[in-house]
Design a protein around this motif. Sequence first.
Motif, short mmCIF file in Angstrom:
data_model
loop_
_atom_site.label_atom_id
_atom_site.label_comp_id
_atom_site.label_asym_id
_atom_site.label_seq_id
_atom_site.Cartn_x
_atom_site.Cartn_y
_atom_site.Cartn_z
N LEU A 82 0.83 -1.20 0.00
CA LEU A 82 0.00 0.00 0.00
C LEU A 82 0.86 1.25 0.00
O LEU A 82 0.61 2.20 -0.75
N THR A 83 1.91 1.27 0.84
CA THR A 83 2.81 2.42 0.88
C THR A 83 3.49 2.60 -0.47
O THR A 83 3.67 3.72 -0.95
N ARG A 84 3.86 1.50 -1.08
CA ARG A 84 4.54 1.53 -2.38
C ARG A 84 3.65 2.18 -3.44
O ARG A 84 4.09 3.05 -4.19
N VAL A 85 2.38 1.79 -3.48
CA VAL A 85 1.44 2.37 -4.45
C VAL A 85 1.29 3.87 -4.22
O VAL A 85 1.30 4.67 -5.17
N LYS A 86 1.15 4.27 -2.96
CA LYS A 86 0.99 5.69 -2.65
C LYS A 86 2.22 6.49 -3.07
O LYS A 86 2.10 7.60 -3.62
N GLN A 128 2.68 9.57 -5.74
CA GLN A 128 3.27 10.83 -5.30
C GLN A 128 4.51 11.17 -6.12
O GLN A 128 4.74 12.34 -6.46
N LEU A 129 5.30 10.17 -6.47
CA LEU A 129 6.49 10.41 -7.29
C LEU A 129 6.10 10.98 -8.65
O LEU A 129 6.72 11.92 -9.14
N LEU A 130 5.06 10.42 -9.27
CA LEU A 130 4.62 10.94 -10.56
C LEU A 130 4.09 12.36 -10.44
O LEU A 130 4.30 13.19 -11.32
N ASP A 154 4.49 -4.28 -12.43
CA ASP A 154 3.40 -3.31 -12.32
C ASP A 154 3.94 -1.90 -12.09
O ASP A 154 3.47 -0.93 -12.70
N GLU A 155 4.91 -1.78 -11.21
CA GLU A 155 5.52 -0.49 -10.92
C GLU A 155 6.20 0.09 -12.16
O GLU A 155 6.06 1.28 -12.46
N ALA A 156 6.90 -0.76 -12.90
CA ALA A 156 7.60 -0.31 -14.09
C ALA A 156 6.63 0.28 -15.11
O ALA A 156 6.88 1.33 -15.70
N SER A 169 -3.71 6.96 -12.31
CA SER A 169 -4.37 6.74 -11.03
C SER A 169 -4.76 5.27 -10.89
O SER A 169 -4.36 4.42 -11.71
N GLU A 170 -5.58 4.99 -9.88
CA GLU A 170 -6.05 3.62 -9.68
C GLU A 170 -6.83 3.13 -10.89
O GLU A 170 -6.75 1.95 -11.25
#
Length: 279
Positions: A179-183, A187-189, A207-209, A239-240
């Motif tokens: 969850l922290t990773r997704v947030k 925020q980074l973008l 997914d992150e890539a 976004s989601e």
Amino acid sequence: MTTNTAPGAGQPAKISVQEVTKTFALGRETFTALDRVSLDIADNEFVTVVGPSGCGKSTLMNVLAGLETPTEGRALVDGAPVSGPGPERGVIFQQYALFPWLTVRKNVEFGLKTARVPRAERRERAEHFIRMVGLEQFADALPKMLSGGMRQRCAIARAYAVNPSILLMDEPFGALDALTRVKLQEQLLDTWSKEQRTVMFITHDVDEAVFLANRVIVMAARPGRIYDVIDVDLPYPRSEEFRLSPQFAALRNRVWHSVYHQDGRTAPATSPAPSVTPA
């Protein structure tokens, strides 16, 4: 909104990796971490790098950071050869690398103090980036008082504060919960769209890539080389809804297959970089 288009005629690359080979001595043997890697990255482009363990992702970043010297070939930033670390390149590691005895504010100010930025300007810039990453209520806290995600946000603020034109990020969210990773990805973008930078982001997470990138660079191991280059020709902000879209699923499946079902082929040695204008 960000678009991916063909580069302008004669437009120089912000980062250019040209036929870079890097070998390491292992006793009487040598190990080839990178084998004739070539890659161009445009100004303000966000590139992610994925691949199996041992494919040379971190070695490539260390070459660009000036922490490793190529055995053959060269890396250029703004047309100049990389010969060591430089203030135009901010580096963010997975381990946060914060000074435990300094507060958030003092950690963010550290590079500015080293650069002899006047105290008032130093404080102003630090406060700006602390607010940008949402840590204003923790500006006087020590790192031990922060969660892992907050420490990484502090590290990102510190990197931005010295105003680098390039951010090199080596699995910065790898140790965080999902969850922290997704947030932090979102925020980074958001930060990238406001504070224009060229970003090379290394990750093991497919997914992150896909979520972050204009382009995904897939590497192959033994020896480390570029295997595939996949455009993520979809607009920002993301976004989601984007994560749940058919377009995301299709790109994720393509990158996944390229990472985990490699067949020995290799992408073209030089991959053209698109012209990118962040929102």
